[in-house]
Design a protein around this motif. Structure first.
Motif, PDB file in Angstrom:
ATOM      1  N   ASP A 186       1.440 -23.914  45.475  1.00 46.86           N
ATOM      2  CA  ASP A 186       0.237 -23.415  44.805  1.00 46.86           C
ATOM      3  C   ASP A 186       0.637 -22.262  43.886  1.00 46.86           C
ATOM      4  OD1 ASP A 186      -2.920 -23.059  44.857  1.00 46.86           O
ATOM      5  OD2 ASP A 186      -2.006 -21.072  44.955  1.00 46.86           O
ATOM      6  N   PRO A 187       0.179 -22.260  42.642  1.00 49.71           N
ATOM      7  CA  PRO A 187       0.658 -21.242  41.699  1.00 49.71           C
ATOM      8  C   PRO A 187       0.342 -19.811  42.115  1.00 49.71           C
ATOM      9  CG  PRO A 187      -1.140 -22.525  40.742  1.00 49.71           C
ATOM     10  CD  PRO A 187      -0.717 -23.242  41.981  1.00 49.71           C
ATOM     11  N   PHE A 188      -0.811 -19.562  42.704  1.00 47.98           N
ATOM     12  CA  PHE A 188      -1.138 -18.183  43.053  1.00 47.98           C
ATOM     13  C   PHE A 188      -0.336 -17.697  44.258  1.00 47.98           C
ATOM     14  CE2 PHE A 188      -5.126 -19.143  40.640  1.00 47.98           C
ATOM     15  CZ  PHE A 188      -4.917 -18.200  39.642  1.00 47.98           C
ATOM     16  N   VAL A 189      -0.123 -18.567  45.226  1.00 47.86           N
ATOM     17  CA  VAL A 189       0.741 -18.194  46.352  1.00 47.86           C
ATOM     18  C   VAL A 189       2.155 -17.920  45.845  1.00 47.86           C
ATOM     19  CG1 VAL A 189       1.757 -18.974  48.522  1.00 47.86           C
ATOM     20  CG2 VAL A 189      -0.637 -19.496  48.016  1.00 47.86           C
ATOM     21  N   LEU A 199       3.061 -17.076  42.802  1.00 44.95           N
ATOM     22  CA  LEU A 199       3.074 -15.850  42.009  1.00 44.95           C
ATOM     23  C   LEU A 199       3.290 -14.622  42.893  1.00 44.95           C
ATOM     24  CD1 LEU A 199       0.165 -16.438  39.470  1.00 44.95           C
ATOM     25  CD2 LEU A 199       2.550 -16.029  38.862  1.00 44.95           C
ATOM     26  N   GLY A 200       2.618 -14.587  44.048  1.00 45.60           N
ATOM     27  CA  GLY A 200       2.800 -13.468  44.959  1.00 45.60           C
ATOM     28  C   GLY A 200       4.224 -13.378  45.468  1.00 45.60           C
ATOM     29  N   TYR A 201       4.807 -14.532  45.774  1.00 42.71           N
ATOM     30  CA  TYR A 201       6.188 -14.588  46.249  1.00 42.71           C
ATOM     31  C   TYR A 201       7.146 -14.091  45.170  1.00 42.71           C
ATOM     32  CZ  TYR A 201      10.442 -16.726  48.216  1.00 42.71           C
ATOM     33  OH  TYR A 201      11.704 -16.957  48.723  1.00 42.71           O
ATOM     34  N   LEU A 202       6.957 -14.555  43.947  1.00 46.44           N
ATOM     35  CA  LEU A 202       7.829 -14.137  42.854  1.00 46.44           C
ATOM     36  C   LEU A 202       7.612 -12.673  42.487  1.00 46.44           C
ATOM     37  CD1 LEU A 202       7.706 -17.245  40.480  1.00 46.44           C
ATOM     38  CD2 LEU A 202       9.486 -16.632  42.134  1.00 46.44           C
ATOM     39  N   ALA A 203       6.378 -12.202  42.606  1.00 48.73           N
ATOM     40  CA  ALA A 203       6.108 -10.796  42.315  1.00 48.73           C
ATOM     41  C   ALA A 203       6.889  -9.887  43.259  1.00 48.73           C
ATOM     42  CB  ALA A 203       4.612 -10.509  42.430  1.00 48.73           C
ATOM     43  N   ALA A 204       6.970 -10.284  44.524  1.00 49.23           N
ATOM     44  CA  ALA A 204       7.698  -9.476  45.508  1.00 49.23           C
ATOM     45  C   ALA A 204       9.206  -9.577  45.315  1.00 49.23           C
ATOM     46  CB  ALA A 204       7.320  -9.914  46.921  1.00 49.23           C
ATOM     47  N   GLY A 205       9.674 -10.669  44.722  1.00 53.96           N
ATOM     48  CA  GLY A 205      11.105 -10.913  44.607  1.00 53.96           C
ATOM     49  C   GLY A 205      11.708 -10.558  43.273  1.00 53.96           C
ATOM     50  N   THR A 206      10.891 -10.075  42.324  1.00 51.83           N
ATOM     51  CA  THR A 206      11.379  -9.706  40.986  1.00 51.83           C
ATOM     52  C   THR A 206      10.805  -8.353  40.608  1.00 51.83           C
ATOM     53  OG1 THR A 206       9.546 -10.874  39.905  1.00 51.83           O
ATOM     54  CG2 THR A 206      11.586 -12.127  40.267  1.00 51.83           C
ATOM     55  N   LEU A 253       5.293 -13.114  34.642  1.00 54.95           N
ATOM     56  CA  LEU A 253       4.907 -14.200  35.553  1.00 54.95           C
ATOM     57  C   LEU A 253       3.711 -14.934  34.953  1.00 54.95           C
ATOM     58  CD1 LEU A 253       5.220 -12.227  38.921  1.00 54.95           C
ATOM     59  CD2 LEU A 253       6.932 -13.692  37.830  1.00 54.95           C
ATOM     60  N   GLY A 254       3.977 -16.102  34.382  1.00 52.74           N
ATOM     61  CA  GLY A 254       2.942 -16.847  33.691  1.00 52.74           C
ATOM     62  C   GLY A 254       2.530 -18.100  34.425  1.00 52.74           C
ATOM     63  N   VAL A 255       1.323 -18.550  34.144  1.00 51.36           N
ATOM     64  CA  VAL A 255       0.830 -19.838  34.638  1.00 51.36           C
ATOM     65  C   VAL A 255       0.376 -20.640  33.430  1.00 51.36           C
ATOM     66  CG1 VAL A 255      -0.703 -21.041  36.222  1.00 51.36           C
ATOM     67  CG2 VAL A 255      -0.030 -18.698  36.705  1.00 51.36           C
ATOM     68  N   ALA A 256       0.914 -21.860  33.310  1.00 57.40           N
ATOM     69  CA  ALA A 256       0.583 -22.710  32.166  1.00 57.40           C
ATOM     70  C   ALA A 256       0.262 -24.125  32.646  1.00 57.40           C
ATOM     71  CB  ALA A 256       1.748 -22.724  31.164  1.00 57.40           C
ATOM     72  N   ALA A 258      -7.645 -14.139  42.783  1.00 56.59           N
ATOM     73  CA  ALA A 258      -6.217 -14.421  42.931  1.00 56.59           C
ATOM     74  C   ALA A 258      -5.427 -13.887  41.750  1.00 56.59           C
ATOM     75  CB  ALA A 258      -5.999 -15.922  43.089  1.00 56.59           C
ATOM     76  N   ALA A 259      -5.949 -14.066  40.543  1.00 57.05           N
ATOM     77  CA  ALA A 259      -5.230 -13.627  39.348  1.00 57.05           C
ATOM     78  C   ALA A 259      -5.121 -12.104  39.300  1.00 57.05           C
ATOM     79  CB  ALA A 259      -5.932 -14.150  38.097  1.00 57.05           C
ATOM     80  N   ALA A 260      -6.202 -11.409  39.568  1.00 55.26           N
ATOM     81  CA  ALA A 260      -6.151  -9.946  39.564  1.00 55.26           C
ATOM     82  C   ALA A 260      -5.223  -9.438  40.655  1.00 55.26           C
ATOM     83  CB  ALA A 260      -7.553  -9.370  39.739  1.00 55.26           C
TER      84      ALA A 260
END
Length: 322
Positions: free
Chosen positions: A83-86, A88-95, A100-103, A118-120
């Motif tokens: 899931d993109p939002f889940v 995104l959270g994982y990548l946010a913590a790891g970078t 971090l984009g969603v397309a 989720a986006a905010a």
């Protein structure tokens, strides 16, 4: 507070938007997953966080996820699976730095309150690194699985877009097809810089004037260079007519990087196989016609992914650095 540029530049929205999109310049990102899975629809997701970190280290400006709720056989691509939002959270913590984009998030398939929340959340947790692409969706098979209608997705897209925008306000009061908040209610968190950067993918069942007026940028698709130049010119003319800040344009590009630097281009799905010299020249031409960001997709890349990322960093990205 938002710091808006004059009308010759782009609006300043959040950390990633301000660095990924620069007037008259092109930056380079990547579509996740960073692996070759051209022979099937489902990627292995091997070393995926390690590769995103390598992309960050090597100077790519962003990575882009896709919203693929179902593995539809006729579509032939399950995206990054998660899931993109889940994710995104994982990548946010790891970078730390990479955008971090969603397309793109398929708005008619999700309630806009959930998207806004989720986006905010992803934007705040990443330190203002979210780039939110949104679309109306183009896979009809997904809609009956969610008991949704396909034909009116354009109307629902507009209503959802408006709802998400309003959720950035403090205790917003409005009436919308997706719901009406009670007086005094609020949604938290708010976006890191007060606004989510929302880029509209393709046509999204909307009129071109609506896209120019409402989006914070346009995500279009590869075309022959003459046609691409014309559609970008038309888009920017519509934006200019609004007496507003200019807005960025981005596109994806599938690439298969050949070992030989001078290898001639050979078409592949929505892109080409070529040596680094042709790729560099092609990207320079895109920059010249007004493309501000290209997201490279390595799904059909035959060479080792780590080696390809390093080659792209050393031989291509350096030509587009600030």
């Amino acid at each position: 507070m938002l710091n808006r540029l004059d009308r010759t530049g782009f609006e300043q929205i959040n950390r990633s938007y301000n660095t990924v999109f620069r007037p008259d310049r092109l930056s380079i990102g990547l579509v996740v997953p960073l692996e070759n899975y051209g022979m099937g629809a489902v990627p292995a997701m091997a070393r995926h966080l390690e590769r995103v970190r390598l992309a960050e280290e090597r100077g790519f400006s962003s990575v882009w996820l896709r919203d693929v709720p179902f593995n539809v056989p006729s579509f032939g691509d399950a995206g990054q699976i998660y899931d993109p939002f889940v994710y995104l959270g994982y990548l946010a913590a790891g970078t730390e730095r990479i955008g971090l984009g969603v397309a793109s998030i398929i708005l008619p398939l999700r309630h806009p309150a959930h998207v806004a929340k989720a986006a905010a959340s992803a934007d705040v947790l990443s330190g203002g690194r979210l780039l939110l692409g949104v679309a109306s969706g183009d896979r009809p098979e997904e809609y009956p699985a969610l008991n949704m209608s396909f034909e009116d997705r354009g109307v629902r897209f507009r209503e959802s877009f408006s709802y998400i925008r309003k959720m950035a306000d403090s205790r917003p009061q409005f009436t919308n097809a997706h719901g009406t908040p009670e007086p005094g209610m609020d949604m938290l968190p708010k976006p890191a810089a007060g606004k989510l950067p929302m880029l509209i993918a393709g046509g999204s069942q909307q009129a071109p004037d609506w896209i120019a007026a409402n989006g914070d940028g346009w995500m279009t698709y590869p075309r022959n260079m003459q046609a691409q130049e014309q559609v970008i010119r038309d888009y920017r003319q519509k934006v200019k007519a609004l007496d507003a800040c200019d807005k960025p344009v981005m596109q994806p590009l599938y690439v298969d990087l050949a070992a030989e630097p001078d290898a001639a281009p050979r078409p592949i799905h929505l892109g080409f196989r070529s040596g680094v010299n042709h790729l560099r020249a092609y990207l320079k031409t895109l920059e010249a016609i007004g493309v501000n960001h290209v997201a490279l997709n390595l799904r059909f890349n035959e060479a080792d992914i780590e080696t390809t990322l390093k080659r792209l960093s050393d031989e291509v990205i350096t030509d587009f650095a600030v």
